[in-house]
Design an enzyme around this catalytic site. Sequence first.
Site, PDB file in Angstrom:
ATOM      1  N   LEU A 246       0.859  -1.172   0.000  1.00  0.00           N
ATOM      2  CA  LEU A 246       0.000   0.000   0.000  1.00  0.00           C
ATOM      3  C   LEU A 246       0.900   1.227   0.000  1.00  0.00           C
ATOM      4  O   LEU A 246       1.978   1.215   0.600  1.00  0.00           O
ATOM      5  CB  LEU A 246      -0.890   0.039   1.252  1.00  0.00           C
ATOM      6  CG  LEU A 246      -1.969  -1.031   1.414  1.00  0.00           C
ATOM      7  CD1 LEU A 246      -2.673  -0.860   2.763  1.00  0.00           C
ATOM      8  CD2 LEU A 246      -2.978  -0.980   0.281  1.00  0.00           C
ATOM      9  N   ASP A 247       0.451   2.288  -0.655  1.00  0.00           N
ATOM     10  CA  ASP A 247       1.199   3.539  -0.586  1.00  0.00           C
ATOM     11  C   ASP A 247       1.306   3.995   0.861  1.00  0.00           C
ATOM     12  O   ASP A 247       0.432   3.705   1.685  1.00  0.00           O
ATOM     13  CB  ASP A 247       0.498   4.625  -1.408  1.00  0.00           C
ATOM     14  CG  ASP A 247       0.573   4.377  -2.912  1.00  0.00           C
ATOM     15  OD1 ASP A 247       1.410   3.556  -3.326  1.00  0.00           O
ATOM     16  OD2 ASP A 247      -0.206   4.997  -3.646  1.00  0.00           O
ATOM     17  N   ARG A 248       2.334   4.744   1.124  1.00  0.00           N
ATOM     18  CA  ARG A 248       2.588   5.193   2.493  1.00  0.00           C
ATOM     19  C   ARG A 248       1.387   5.936   3.084  1.00  0.00           C
ATOM     20  O   ARG A 248       1.040   5.758   4.253  1.00  0.00           O
ATOM     21  CB  ARG A 248       3.829   6.091   2.505  1.00  0.00           C
ATOM     22  CG  ARG A 248       4.260   6.542   3.894  1.00  0.00           C
ATOM     23  CD  ARG A 248       5.567   7.308   3.816  1.00  0.00           C
ATOM     24  NE  ARG A 248       6.021   7.715   5.133  1.00  0.00           N
ATOM     25  CZ  ARG A 248       7.168   8.354   5.353  1.00  0.00           C
ATOM     26  NH1 ARG A 248       7.963   8.634   4.339  1.00  0.00           N
ATOM     27  NH2 ARG A 248       7.512   8.699   6.576  1.00  0.00           N
TER      28      ARG A 248
ATOM     29  N   ARG B 173      -5.203   6.458  -7.894  1.00  0.00           N
ATOM     30  CA  ARG B 173      -4.905   7.889  -7.840  1.00  0.00           C
ATOM     31  C   ARG B 173      -4.838   8.495  -9.230  1.00  0.00           C
ATOM     32  O   ARG B 173      -5.382   9.586  -9.482  1.00  0.00           O
ATOM     33  CB  ARG B 173      -3.594   8.098  -7.087  1.00  0.00           C
ATOM     34  CG  ARG B 173      -3.623   7.556  -5.670  1.00  0.00           C
ATOM     35  CD  ARG B 173      -2.254   7.449  -5.029  1.00  0.00           C
ATOM     36  NE  ARG B 173      -1.673   8.759  -4.765  1.00  0.00           N
ATOM     37  CZ  ARG B 173      -0.519   8.918  -4.118  1.00  0.00           C
ATOM     38  NH1 ARG B 173       0.160   7.853  -3.682  1.00  0.00           N
ATOM     39  NH2 ARG B 173      -0.044  10.121  -3.909  1.00  0.00           N
TER      40      ARG B 173
ATOM     41  N   THR C  71      -1.746   5.669   2.245  1.00  0.00           N
ATOM     42  CA  THR C  71      -2.987   4.901   2.182  1.00  0.00           C
ATOM     43  C   THR C  71      -3.114   4.036   3.427  1.00  0.00           C
ATOM     44  O   THR C  71      -2.171   3.341   3.804  1.00  0.00           O
ATOM     45  CB  THR C  71      -3.013   4.004   0.927  1.00  0.00           C
ATOM     46  OG1 THR C  71      -2.867   4.809  -0.235  1.00  0.00           O
ATOM     47  CG2 THR C  71      -4.322   3.228   0.836  1.00  0.00           C
TER      48      THR C  71
END
Length: 332
Positions: free
Chosen positions: A144-146, A261, A148
């Site tokens: 997961l993105d930081r 995104r 998120t």
Amino acid sequence: MATPPSSVAAAVRHFTVDGESAGQRLDNYLVRELKGVPKTHIYRIIRSGEVRVNKGRAQADTRVQDGDQIRVPPIRLSERAEQKAQQPAPARQFPVLFDDAALLAIDKPAGVAVHGGSGVSFGVIEQLRQALPAAPLLELVHRLDRETSGILLVAKKKSALRALQDQFRERETDKTYLALVKGVWPARQKVLDWPLHKYLLPDGERRVRVTGADDPDGMRSITLVRVVGAVAPPVGWPAAAEQAFTLLAVTIKTGRTHQIRVHLSHAGHPILGDDKYGDFELNRLLQRHGLKRMFLHAWQLGFTHPSLQTPVQLQADLPPELKGWGGVARVL
């Protein structure tokens, strides 16, 4: 002339991939092994061909296999960076959504990277390994993105890691996110089927853009969108500012970098608080009115249990900082 900072002697390094690491991407494997080396530098030496797998060039997304021989060129680190890299991550546990002998599912908070690298000394996985020293294996199944929050799977067995990564790769999982976006999302727009192209900024940071069907480097990316409801701005929101926001349930059928995104931004409805693809002027206003992070949350995840072969359906509720913003709670 100033004396250059002292550095740790650099030498060629060789790694042999063990069974527990088999199936990992080459970049992820090196991020773990080359502690303290910036992720941008790791990508640079892979692209240049200086990293060799079984004496041949490889790509960042090459899957390493048990017994692979990896050669890494000399990499110089300052003594300070080397000392920092040797410091263990602080032990930390996270809210548990599922836990058995094969896997662990946690609710990752925003602001925490899933692993160290690219200027981050440690992430979720390093902290979990310190908190659970008796676990023979803890490996990230996906990322997961930081910024998120939400569901993150960690494998406890090599067989579970391979089986779950196969499910993600073969699109056999159901991943749904909650995203709050700018404007009124058109209810009829339910499928976003736009190829994505990854590229690097001059400083080595990754970015993604929508590209044409004729782009040989474009990767087909499919995002399904369902409107959950319209969200009113918070009390005190300026009348002259954007007034319409939409809460979306977003299911990804492909797992591309920054897919949600970029797709939502390309559609003209960027995610609130997105510092890479968002509306930066709106983001500054959001900060002043209580939204301090990107409004993207890994909400639901369905998959087949790697050992029991039974369906598993997980859900992580919105964290308070998102659920309490504006009129979000009223539409859930």
